[in-house]
Design an enzyme around this catalytic site. Structure first.
Site, PDB file in Angstrom:
ATOM      1  N   LYS A 119     -32.914   7.065  53.553  1.00 58.72           N
ATOM      2  CA  LYS A 119     -33.300   6.579  54.878  1.00 58.72           C
ATOM      3  C   LYS A 119     -34.455   5.591  54.812  1.00 58.72           C
ATOM      4  O   LYS A 119     -34.525   4.657  55.594  1.00 58.72           O
ATOM      5  CB  LYS A 119     -33.659   7.745  55.797  1.00 58.72           C
ATOM      6  CG  LYS A 119     -32.428   8.538  56.208  1.00 58.72           C
ATOM      7  CD  LYS A 119     -32.654   9.348  57.466  1.00 58.72           C
ATOM      8  CE  LYS A 119     -31.312   9.906  57.924  1.00 58.72           C
ATOM      9  NZ  LYS A 119     -31.402  10.729  59.121  1.00 58.72           N
ATOM     10  N   LYS A 202     -22.000   8.338  53.351  1.00 60.95           N
ATOM     11  CA  LYS A 202     -21.517   9.326  54.320  1.00 60.95           C
ATOM     12  C   LYS A 202     -21.462   8.739  55.726  1.00 60.95           C
ATOM     13  O   LYS A 202     -22.221   7.833  56.061  1.00 60.95           O
ATOM     14  CB  LYS A 202     -22.365  10.599  54.266  1.00 60.95           C
ATOM     15  CG  LYS A 202     -23.507  10.639  55.221  1.00 60.95           C
ATOM     16  CD  LYS A 202     -24.103  12.030  55.336  1.00 60.95           C
ATOM     17  CE  LYS A 202     -25.229  12.026  56.357  1.00 60.95           C
ATOM     18  NZ  LYS A 202     -24.759  12.031  57.752  1.00 60.95           N
ATOM     19  N   LYS A 205     -24.271   9.185  62.397  1.00 61.44           N
ATOM     20  CA  LYS A 205     -24.385   8.694  63.765  1.00 61.44           C
ATOM     21  C   LYS A 205     -25.388   7.551  63.864  1.00 61.44           C
ATOM     22  O   LYS A 205     -25.338   6.763  64.797  1.00 61.44           O
ATOM     23  CB  LYS A 205     -24.703   9.841  64.735  1.00 61.44           C
ATOM     24  CG  LYS A 205     -25.971  10.609  64.485  1.00 61.44           C
ATOM     25  CD  LYS A 205     -26.188  11.606  65.630  1.00 61.44           C
ATOM     26  CE  LYS A 205     -26.123  13.039  65.169  1.00 61.44           C
ATOM     27  NZ  LYS A 205     -27.281  13.445  64.346  1.00 61.44           N
TER      28      LYS A 205
HETATM   29  P1  ATP Z   1     -28.499  10.801  61.173  1.00 57.95           P
HETATM   30  O1  ATP Z   1     -27.766   9.601  60.657  1.00 57.95           O
HETATM   31  O2  ATP Z   1     -29.401  10.495  62.332  1.00 57.95           O
HETATM   32  O3  ATP Z   1     -29.186  11.605  60.097  1.00 57.95           O
HETATM   33  P2  ATP Z   1     -26.231  12.545  61.025  1.00 57.95           P
HETATM   34  O4  ATP Z   1     -24.901  12.052  61.464  1.00 57.95           O
HETATM   35  O5  ATP Z   1     -26.514  12.639  59.580  1.00 57.95           O
HETATM   36  O6  ATP Z   1     -27.350  11.727  61.797  1.00 57.95           O
HETATM   37  P3  ATP Z   1     -27.573  15.064  61.475  1.00 57.95           P
HETATM   38  O7  ATP Z   1     -28.091  15.434  62.817  1.00 57.95           O
HETATM   39  O8  ATP Z   1     -28.549  14.571  60.463  1.00 57.95           O
HETATM   40  O9  ATP Z   1     -26.401  13.983  61.681  1.00 57.95           O
HETATM   41  O10 ATP Z   1     -26.774  16.297  60.859  1.00 57.95           O
HETATM   42  C1  ATP Z   1     -26.202  17.323  61.673  1.00 57.95           C
HETATM   43  C2  ATP Z   1     -25.217  18.140  60.875  1.00 57.95           C
HETATM   44  O11 ATP Z   1     -24.035  17.354  60.618  1.00 57.95           O
HETATM   45  C3  ATP Z   1     -25.728  18.591  59.501  1.00 57.95           C
HETATM   46  O12 ATP Z   1     -25.256  19.899  59.248  1.00 57.95           O
HETATM   47  C4  ATP Z   1     -25.081  17.619  58.554  1.00 57.95           C
HETATM   48  O13 ATP Z   1     -24.909  18.159  57.249  1.00 57.95           O
HETATM   49  C5  ATP Z   1     -23.737  17.399  59.226  1.00 57.95           C
HETATM   50  N1  ATP Z   1     -23.198  16.085  58.868  1.00 57.95           N
HETATM   51  C6  ATP Z   1     -23.744  14.883  59.140  1.00 57.95           C
HETATM   52  N2  ATP Z   1     -22.985  13.900  58.667  1.00 57.95           N
HETATM   53  C7  ATP Z   1     -21.910  14.504  58.064  1.00 57.95           C
HETATM   54  C8  ATP Z   1     -20.763  14.021  57.377  1.00 57.95           C
HETATM   55  N3  ATP Z   1     -20.569  12.709  57.220  1.00 57.95           N
HETATM   56  N4  ATP Z   1     -19.872  14.919  56.900  1.00 57.95           N
HETATM   57  C9  ATP Z   1     -20.063  16.247  57.059  1.00 57.95           C
HETATM   58  N5  ATP Z   1     -21.134  16.768  57.692  1.00 57.95           N
HETATM   59  C10 ATP Z   1     -22.040  15.907  58.189  1.00 57.95           C
HETATM   60 MG    MG Z   2     -28.454  13.236  58.898  1.00 63.48          MG
END
Ligand code: ATP
Ligand code: MG
Length: 340
Positions: A119, A202, A205
């Site tokens: 990040k 990965k 969002k």
């Molecule tokens: P950000 O980019 O702001 O970090 P994010 O999409 O990674 O957002 P988080 O809020 O950090 O979302 O993670 C919430 C949950 O979703 C965590 O349990 C994380 O492991 C899961 N998660 C996030 N992205 C993925 C993915 N691509 N595949 C599977 N699980 C995911």
């Molecule tokens: Mg995340």
């Protein structure tokens, strides 16, 4: 010292840092609902707004994202009468215990966190101190409820391992057996959903490219378009799972299909063996629309009554606080704070 046996309890959280993605659904939300419905352990789910502001958020958008994420939890099957559902900032114990853990965790541990490196990128001098300290707050999120099981996607494994290290070090430093050492629970066909544009990254969002992800609020046309444009290679689907080696984009689409359909990746490969992506992608798009559209419809319905969402969150915060408050007080006493 006799081992204290901690009552099993589930905790997990999601940041209101943007709209929910298919990755969040398959890696987290869908499994949160299944865990709740098994009913063998109490479940606590949190909208982690204090983590979201480790990167600047527009205040109005953060408000909306918190309510929309709450709607996303409920639409994905989290029932606020069965699980505790609330936002992190409404329970002061997270920040209070987070500070103690900032003093337990070592700088060297934090420097090894790959999410921080990803990040912060080349800009690490300019990111917030909060982004660096994030895993200590995450440890507090979990341990302030004495949670023992943490369902997460693969990307959060390292942070849950750090939480274990923090629990162990706190217990050792103070000669207590106070915090449980929680387990990451990473299961299913899609524990790491990859970006649709780059099979080595990965799906997130917060990714600047909307084409990289499927949002839970995307309509059928948007979902079909994104899957159609998803990066793949020119080969057809292989005969066996091994045929996906070295083909991250192909593997990703197969895993998504498997997780959405409840089949294993091997079953999906057997079903589509030898077919081109030109015929697999429309089948995947139909499946995704079929599974996601009821969720997005329910989310928009819930979003029409933000006052009800706020009531649900306030009630959840009260329940969460009732568990967290005595644990924080005891942690403060252990550390030696007068008045705790
Ligand atoms: P950000 O980019 O702001 O970090 P994010 O999409 O990674 O957002 P988080 O809020 O950090 O979302 O993670 C919430 C949950 O979703 C965590 O349990 C994380 O492991 C899961 N998660 C996030 N992205 C993925 C993915 N691509 N595949 C599977 N699980 C995911
Ligand atoms: Mg995340």
């Amino acid at each position: 010292m006799a081992e204290v046996v901690h009552t099993p309890r589930v905790f997990s959280g999601i940041q209101p840092s943007g709209g929910l993605t298919l990755g969040n659904y398959l890696g987290a939300l869908k499994r949160f609902g299944e865990t709740q419905d098994r009913g063998d352990m109490p479940t606590i789910y949190c909208i982690v707004d204090m983590h979201a502001i480790t990167v600047w958020q527009d205040p109005e958008k953060l408000n909306r994202a918190t309510r929309e994420l709450t709607a996303g939890f409920i639409a994905s099957g989290i029932d606020p009468t069965k699980s505790i559902l609330f936002n992190q900032s409404a329970v002061p114990g997270h920040a209070q215990l987070g500070w103690i853990f900032n003093c337990v965790a070592r700088l060297g541990w934090m420097q090894r966190m790959t999410q921080f490196k990803d990040k912060a990128g080349k800009n690490s001098e300019n990111v917030s101190l909060g982004l660096f300290a994030y895993p200590a707050l995450m440890a507090a999120d979990i341990l302030v409820y004495h949670a023992t099981h943490v369902p997460v996607g693969e990307d959060q494994k390292q942070h849950v391992e750090l939480t274990r290290d923090i629990a162990i070090k706190f217990n050792n430093d103070y000669g207590v057996d106070f915090f449980p050492v929680p387990e990451p629970v990473i299961e299913g066909a899609a524990t790491r959903v990859m970006s649709l544009r780059d099979g080595t990254k990965k799906m997130s969002k917060s990714d600047p490219s909307d084409m990289s992800r499927i949002n839970l609020t995307d309509d059928a046309d948007a979902i079909a378009k994104k899957i159609k444009k998803a990066k793949t290679d020119p080969e057809p689907l292989p005969e066996t799972l091994e045929g996906l080696d070295g083909r991250p984009e192909a593997r990703n689409l197969v895993n998504i299909y498997a997780a959405l359909s409840g089949k294993t990746a091997a079953e999906v490969v057997a079903e589509y063996a030898g077919q081109p992506f030109g015929s697999f992608k429309p089948a995947l798009a139909d499946l995704a629309v079929d599974r996601l559209s009821p969720i997005s419809t329910e989310m928009s319905r819930l979003m029409q009554d933000p006052a009800e969402i706020d009531r649900i969150l306030a009630h959840g915060a009260e329940q969460a606080n009732a568990i967290a408050e005595p644990i924080v007080r005891r942690a403060y006493q252990i550390v030696g704070m007068v008045g705790a």
